[in-house]
Design a protein around this motif. Structure first.
Motif, mmCIF file in Angstrom:
data_model
loop_
_atom_site.group_PDB
_atom_site.id
_atom_site.type_symbol
_atom_site.label_atom_id
_atom_site.label_comp_id
_atom_site.label_asym_id
_atom_site.label_seq_id
_atom_site.Cartn_x
_atom_site.Cartn_y
_atom_site.Cartn_z
ATOM 1 N N ASP A 130 -3.030 0.843 10.353
ATOM 2 C CA ASP A 130 -3.135 -0.600 10.531
ATOM 3 C C ASP A 130 -2.597 -1.278 9.275
ATOM 4 N N ARG B 4 0.842 -1.196 0.000
ATOM 5 C CA ARG B 4 0.000 0.000 0.000
ATOM 6 C C ARG B 4 0.870 1.236 0.000
ATOM 7 N N THR C 204 -6.184 0.773 7.258
ATOM 8 C CA THR C 204 -6.978 1.812 7.909
ATOM 9 C C THR C 204 -6.070 2.873 8.519
ATOM 10 N N ALA D 28 -2.540 -4.314 8.529
ATOM 11 C CA ALA D 28 -3.351 -5.443 8.080
ATOM 12 C C ALA D 28 -4.476 -4.988 7.155
ATOM 13 N N SER D 29 -5.114 -3.878 7.500
ATOM 14 C CA SER D 29 -6.273 -3.416 6.737
ATOM 15 C C SER D 29 -6.009 -2.165 5.913
#
Length: 340
Positions: A176, A130, A181, A178-179
């Motif tokens: 985060d 990301r 967010t 993982a997500s």
């Protein structure tokens, strides 16, 4: 494994030092070490083919295997050709418990602009996961027991002299991994004015203390203590000028936090979040703690945290430490230096 990595029993400094130099093309730093794989990740500035008259900026990261003493792979995350913008790697952090590698690229503009891009990579393949667009920030802090990354964005001040006020607030940021967010919370403005002769960002920094699981945001003469849910828990006045750039680092073994400008180091208790000691100690903006040796590296200055006194100088700026192998890492002139 993680708790033991953070809460290590203190030991004496090694008596003898041996240095290994590993060639890393375009290496400029900073660096981060994965204590489990024994690989080091080094910020790079790859050459780009742009015209000389442009402000050419490239940023990347290289993965170095300390066993073979070779670069395993490298990647360029940004190539920018601009008359008005310059960018470079500000920080690199790697998670010991997940595949997350974080590369922070800071950028400045000729109009006093300041912003950053955070790249989340897979630490094994260096593939992109990301990308996050951020404000003016220069440091990443990780929670080694989760996939959370913490940063702080600096406030922008206007140019009305002694009555200068923030145009944009400082913020503390939680990402985060993982997500993807992103959460933010505004940091209170200081109660006293900041002198400014032009629009400028007042630098802020951040430290995460695993011992009490709190975030310490420093800048503008203050330390703001936050929970990982971004609740403001405490504010501490530090006695620095409001326009002084500050750095922060936490020692989870002793439950103490250290804040410094270029001339002074202040110690805070993780139990009370108040100042416990202050010492006049010079050093640059980098702060790396070896919890096993109870030592703080401020650039090239080596500080014994038991006495809060300097105990010598390193040859190069220390950018990362592996507390298990007692190895210190520095970067310069296309080389990664590992010293024990």
């Amino acid at each position: 494994m993680l708790a033991s990595a953070a809460l290590i029993v203190a030991a004496a400094l090694p008596a003898d030092a041996a240095t290994t130099s590993i060639a890393v093309t375009d290496a400029t730093g900073p660096a981060a070490v994965d204590v489990l794989s024994n690989r080091v990740y080094v910020g790079t500035t790859p050459a780009d083919p742009g015209p000389v008259e442009h402000w050419n900026s490239s940023a990347g990261v290289a993965q170095v295997d300390l066993m073979t003493k070779k670069v395993v792979k490298s990647v360029t995350v940004l190539t920018l050709l601009s008359y008005a913008i310059g960018a470079g790697v500000s920080d690199v952090e790697v998670s010991p418990t997940s595949k997350d590698l974080w590369v922070l690229v800071g950028a400045v503009t000729t109009g006093y602009g300041c912003y950053a891009t955070l790249y989340q990579l897979d630490k094994n393949s260096l593939a992109s996961v990301r990308k996050y667009d951020l404000g003016c920030t220069r440091k990443i802090e990780l929670d080694p027991t989760s996939r959370l990354a913490y940063l702080t964005e600096a406030p922008l001040y206007n140019d009305v002299g002694d009555d200068a006020q923030p145009v944009t607030p400082a913020t503390v940021v939680v990402i985060d991994g993982a997500s993807g967010t992103v959460r933010r919370a505004d940091i209170p403005a200081p109660t006293r004015p900041v002198f400014s002769i032009t629009e400028d960002y007042q630098p802020t920094s951040i430290a995460f203390n695993l011992r009490n699981r709190r975030l310490y945001v420093v800048g503008q003469g203050s330390a703001w203590v936050y929970s990982t849910k971004l609740a403001l828990l405490h504010t501490t006045e530090l006695g620095y000028g409001t326009d002084k750039p500050l750095s922060a680092a936490a020692n989870p073994v002793t439950n103490q936090i250290y804040v410094a400008d270029r001339d002074k180091v202040t110690e805070l208790s993780g139990r009370t979040d108040e100042v416990t000691r202050t010492s006049v100690l010079s050093g640059d903006s980098s702060m790396v703690i070896d919890p096993r040796a109870t030592v703080l590296y401020r650039g090239t200055n080596t500080i014994n945290l038991d006495t809060l006194r300097s105990v010598g100088q390193q040859k190069r700026v220390i950018q990362a430490v592996n507390p298990f192998t007692r190895t210190r890492y520095s970067v310069g002139s296309g080389q990664l230096y590992a010293e024990r």
